[in-house]
Design an enzyme around this catalytic site. Sequence first.
Site, mmCIF file in Angstrom:
data_model
loop_
_atom_site.group_PDB
_atom_site.id
_atom_site.type_symbol
_atom_site.label_atom_id
_atom_site.label_comp_id
_atom_site.label_asym_id
_atom_site.label_seq_id
_atom_site.Cartn_x
_atom_site.Cartn_y
_atom_site.Cartn_z
ATOM 1 N N ARG A 122 -2.700 -46.149 -12.231
ATOM 2 C CA ARG A 122 -3.339 -47.530 -11.309
ATOM 3 C C ARG A 122 -4.457 -46.947 -10.336
ATOM 4 O O ARG A 122 -4.309 -46.916 -9.171
ATOM 5 C CB ARG A 122 -2.235 -47.905 -10.647
ATOM 6 N N GLN A 127 -7.942 -50.610 -13.590
ATOM 7 C CA GLN A 127 -7.447 -51.962 -13.175
ATOM 8 C C GLN A 127 -7.412 -53.037 -14.320
ATOM 9 O O GLN A 127 -6.193 -53.630 -14.329
ATOM 10 C CB GLN A 127 -7.890 -52.537 -11.906
ATOM 11 N N ASP A 130 -4.304 -52.795 -16.571
ATOM 12 C CA ASP A 130 -2.903 -52.665 -15.834
ATOM 13 C C ASP A 130 -2.095 -53.698 -16.286
ATOM 14 O O ASP A 130 -1.892 -54.756 -15.598
ATOM 15 C CB ASP A 130 -3.226 -52.639 -14.320
ATOM 16 N N SER A 133 1.130 -54.888 -14.022
ATOM 17 C CA SER A 133 0.574 -55.908 -13.022
ATOM 18 C C SER A 133 0.388 -57.330 -13.576
ATOM 19 O O SER A 133 0.828 -58.315 -13.049
ATOM 20 C CB SER A 133 -0.716 -55.553 -12.290
ATOM 21 N N TYR A 229 3.391 -46.440 -4.015
ATOM 22 C CA TYR A 229 4.798 -46.912 -4.469
ATOM 23 C C TYR A 229 5.858 -46.656 -3.499
ATOM 24 O O TYR A 229 5.829 -45.759 -2.855
ATOM 25 C CB TYR A 229 5.037 -46.349 -5.999
HETATM 26 P P1 NAD Z 1 7.205 -52.315 -8.044
HETATM 27 O O1 NAD Z 1 7.399 -52.917 -9.277
HETATM 28 O O2 NAD Z 1 7.558 -50.701 -8.194
HETATM 29 O O3 NAD Z 1 8.019 -52.701 -6.866
HETATM 30 C C1 NAD Z 1 7.954 -53.745 -6.303
HETATM 31 C C2 NAD Z 1 8.308 -53.860 -4.849
HETATM 32 O O4 NAD Z 1 9.385 -53.464 -4.427
HETATM 33 C C3 NAD Z 1 7.253 -52.876 -4.115
HETATM 34 O O5 NAD Z 1 6.591 -53.646 -3.291
HETATM 35 C C4 NAD Z 1 8.272 -52.091 -3.530
HETATM 36 O O6 NAD Z 1 7.659 -51.474 -2.228
HETATM 37 C C5 NAD Z 1 9.433 -52.680 -3.318
HETATM 38 N N1 NAD Z 1 10.874 -52.017 -3.060
HETATM 39 C C6 NAD Z 1 11.086 -50.705 -3.282
HETATM 40 N N2 NAD Z 1 12.351 -50.567 -3.006
HETATM 41 C C7 NAD Z 1 12.642 -51.402 -2.010
HETATM 42 C C8 NAD Z 1 13.630 -51.790 -1.026
HETATM 43 N N3 NAD Z 1 14.568 -50.822 -0.854
HETATM 44 N N4 NAD Z 1 13.471 -52.752 -0.216
HETATM 45 C C9 NAD Z 1 12.625 -53.579 -0.306
HETATM 46 N N5 NAD Z 1 11.659 -53.649 -1.227
HETATM 47 C C10 NAD Z 1 11.422 -52.508 -1.929
HETATM 48 O O7 NAD Z 1 5.907 -52.327 -7.525
HETATM 49 P P2 NAD Z 1 4.427 -52.982 -7.935
HETATM 50 O O8 NAD Z 1 4.442 -54.365 -7.760
HETATM 51 O O9 NAD Z 1 4.149 -52.369 -9.307
HETATM 52 O O10 NAD Z 1 3.288 -52.396 -6.985
HETATM 53 C C11 NAD Z 1 3.644 -51.588 -5.876
HETATM 54 C C12 NAD Z 1 2.381 -51.182 -5.256
HETATM 55 O O11 NAD Z 1 1.430 -50.593 -6.109
HETATM 56 C C13 NAD Z 1 1.685 -52.087 -4.400
HETATM 57 O O12 NAD Z 1 1.227 -51.238 -3.138
HETATM 58 C C14 NAD Z 1 0.498 -52.564 -5.139
HETATM 59 O O13 NAD Z 1 -0.511 -53.218 -4.194
HETATM 60 C C15 NAD Z 1 0.079 -51.175 -5.687
HETATM 61 N N6 NAD Z 1 -0.436 -51.593 -6.976
HETATM 62 C C16 NAD Z 1 -1.677 -50.875 -7.145
HETATM 63 C C17 NAD Z 1 -2.615 -51.073 -8.238
HETATM 64 C C18 NAD Z 1 -3.968 -50.506 -8.499
HETATM 65 O O14 NAD Z 1 -4.425 -50.000 -7.558
HETATM 66 N N7 NAD Z 1 -4.403 -50.591 -9.473
HETATM 67 C C19 NAD Z 1 -2.062 -52.035 -9.246
HETATM 68 C C20 NAD Z 1 -0.861 -52.615 -8.974
HETATM 69 C C21 NAD Z 1 -0.223 -52.545 -8.015
#
Ligand code: NAD
Length: 379
Positions: A122, A127, A130, A133, A229
Amino acid sequence: MNIVVLRETQAGEARVALMPESVKKLVGLKASVLLESGAGSGAARSDDEYTAAGATVSPDRTALLQTADVLATVNRPPLEVLAELRRGAVVIGFLRPLDEPAALAPALTQGLTTFAMELVPRITRAQSMDALSSMATVSGYKAVIIAGERLPRMFPMLMTAAGTVPPAKVLVLGAGVAGLQAIATARRLGAVVEAYDVRAAAGEQVQSLGANFLKVDLGGLKTEDAGGYAVELSEEALERGRQLIEEHARTSDVVITTAQVPGRRAPLLLTEAAVQGMKSGSVIVDLAGATGGNCALSKPDQAVEINGVLIIAPLNLPASVPVHASQLYSRNITAFLAPLIKDGALHIDMNDDVVGPSCVTHDGHWVNSRVAAAQEKRD
Ligand code: NAD
């Protein structure tokens, strides 16, 4: 080079790996795209549309596989499909390399080069590739639509001649990509939304969507890794979150859970007691069903009712929005493949910071160390 797309065979799958707009782009790069007849029908794309975009359409799966330099898929192809490919062929798709590495062992013996969309790093440059996402965006949206459909009330506040209808209250657990899309969709429908996440950074994003962010004092505990993450929390930290969630679930009409920790079981956030405390008629949509669920009572791909509370844990929501899910996925796959195509031929540079980390197997070896470790653990 030949890029082949087959009809997906997994039950309930309606997506297709490449849509006609992407075929046009790849053909423009002098690649040939060959498609099994009917591969796009679940995503409302006809063979004629693919032909018009420059693809060759054929009903003969075996013949297609035997000419494939690249097999572009949504789901991991079944063994019999992998077995038909030539040595050195490339497979790209959601291959589930970390949760089911053994299923990719045949790719080693056959010398296939496999790229998993789940492993695309990521980083900013990647992006547009991805796919996690993209699919999380679709799931977050659809979770709210499903909840709205099953809820015995309306989402928006209405002021009518017959009196005022209060807005639905929605609680979203996990405010990553899926959670944020669920918040945005519920807000558009007029619900009052609250959200919880262990990452403090999620708070600002939640608030910018007009939702209330629930804060838990975790005593300065580290909740995220360098990649942004969430990390696996201690039982004590999880328990603090659960208490707050239980309190807010009591007054919620809808709870949508999206919390995940990469490579681990999903955190248990909504306990049996919390469900028992919810109002009859409320709906829970658990998007973490594939990794064990965020709700103690959810059953993968089933709807269960406990004391009038409906709990749904769909496993493949993107497949229920096949047009847009395929469109986004197809663009992700094309963004990955296009830089590898030079003068109509495939050039794979394993030193590239997107290509190398996304590769699972190459030339009879495990390339990705996390996958190799996951495989050894299961041996
Ligand atoms: P994910 O599917 O791994 O998790 C979903 C959400 O669950 C996350 O926000 C995580 O913090 C939350 N979570 C985990 N344990 C938890 C708990 N015990 N209680 C409550 N919430 C909990 O995550 P995702 O949606 O794929 O993405 C997570 C991070 O990655 C975010 O910061 C997002 O902005 C970032 N991201 C970056 C890029 C990039 O830079 N290209 C792309 C996608 C996502």
